[in-house]
Design an enzyme around this catalytic site. Sequence first.
Site, short mmCIF file in Angstrom:
data_model
loop_
_atom_site.label_atom_id
_atom_site.label_comp_id
_atom_site.label_asym_id
_atom_site.label_seq_id
_atom_site.Cartn_x
_atom_site.Cartn_y
_atom_site.Cartn_z
N VAL A 45 0.87 -1.24 0.03
CA VAL A 45 -0.11 -0.18 -0.04
C VAL A 45 0.63 1.26 0.12
O VAL A 45 0.36 2.28 -0.24
CB VAL A 45 -0.87 0.19 1.15
CG1 VAL A 45 -1.97 -1.16 1.00
CG2 VAL A 45 -0.22 -0.08 2.54
N TYR A 46 2.00 1.06 0.08
CA TYR A 46 2.86 2.43 0.34
C TYR A 46 3.16 3.19 -1.02
O TYR A 46 3.52 2.68 -2.04
CB TYR A 46 4.26 2.08 0.77
CG TYR A 46 4.45 1.68 2.29
CD1 TYR A 46 3.45 1.60 3.19
CD2 TYR A 46 5.44 1.09 2.61
CE1 TYR A 46 3.41 1.41 4.56
CE2 TYR A 46 5.66 0.59 4.27
CZ TYR A 46 4.53 0.96 4.88
OH TYR A 46 4.86 0.23 6.07
#
Length: 322
Positions: free
Chosen positions: A60-61
């Site tokens: 998700v980064y």
Amino acid sequence: MQYVKLGSTGLDVSRICLGCMTYGLPDRGAHEWTLDEEASRPLIRQALDAGINFFDTANVYSDGTSEEIVGRALRDFARRDEIVLATKVHGRMRPGPNGGGLSRKAIMTEIDRSLDRLGTDHVDLYQIHRWDPHTPVEETMEALHDLVKAGKVRYIGASSMYAWQFSKAQYTARMNGWTPFVSMQNHYNLIYREEEREMLPLCADQGVGVLPWSPLARGRLTRDWGATTERSATDRFGSTLYQDGDRAVVEAVARIAGARGVPRARVALAWLLHQDTVTAPIVGAARPQHLEDAVAAVELALTDKEIEELERPYAPHPVAGH
């Protein structure tokens, strides 16, 4: 750099893990303060040159661009068999059903996408980013075990959750002959020590490595209490983690750092590294000095008196970070 085993495994990791949430395209995801690829690569190279072999990112980064940037840099600057590459799964990666969580479908989909972005055929440590209350723990643990058996994952780890949840997952895995978690990536630093009540004793008893995230409390331990940064001004999640009473701890760090003649970050990280349960704090680095301080903290020995002064002002907190 010093190296230790990750929990009760035979895997050697550096005492500092480079947290790679800092690296990713600023216009992708929720972190406007991240560094693009050109700015990120020199810092990843500096970490490698300093002896850091442990790198942690997540799908998700910055909408996957952190994995892309980190993967390309490590391919260019390092040998794959000499580094320990970690990523995570759980957060929502796309809208609609099955776009996140820890179902078998989500895990099997996301590992392949992470491997593609990282440019590798396996990750060394695959971590569940949070607990998923909507998926049976048996489904999650068996799916992770199957990834290990398929060779896509070497070890599995978990992140912030209650101790009873972690214990349940470990028991489920062992009862079924599946792969258990070898690490816990949790919220732990001088101004948030609630993990000392249950999670850290559990990890010590079970031989689980501890990888604290936010070891500098989103930078609060490195600056005066009222000071802000570009990141702190837009860090919506970080603004929920701490409280006004934490100021006394920050001031204790400042006093000891001043007496020692070292940056505050070194003192705060050295305290974490003195904790028997801690394997490697996950340190983000947006400037060369951040890495220099992290590496220097490994060699900074605090006295018992200094540790007592750092710990004395602590005030209990509501659970934060799960």
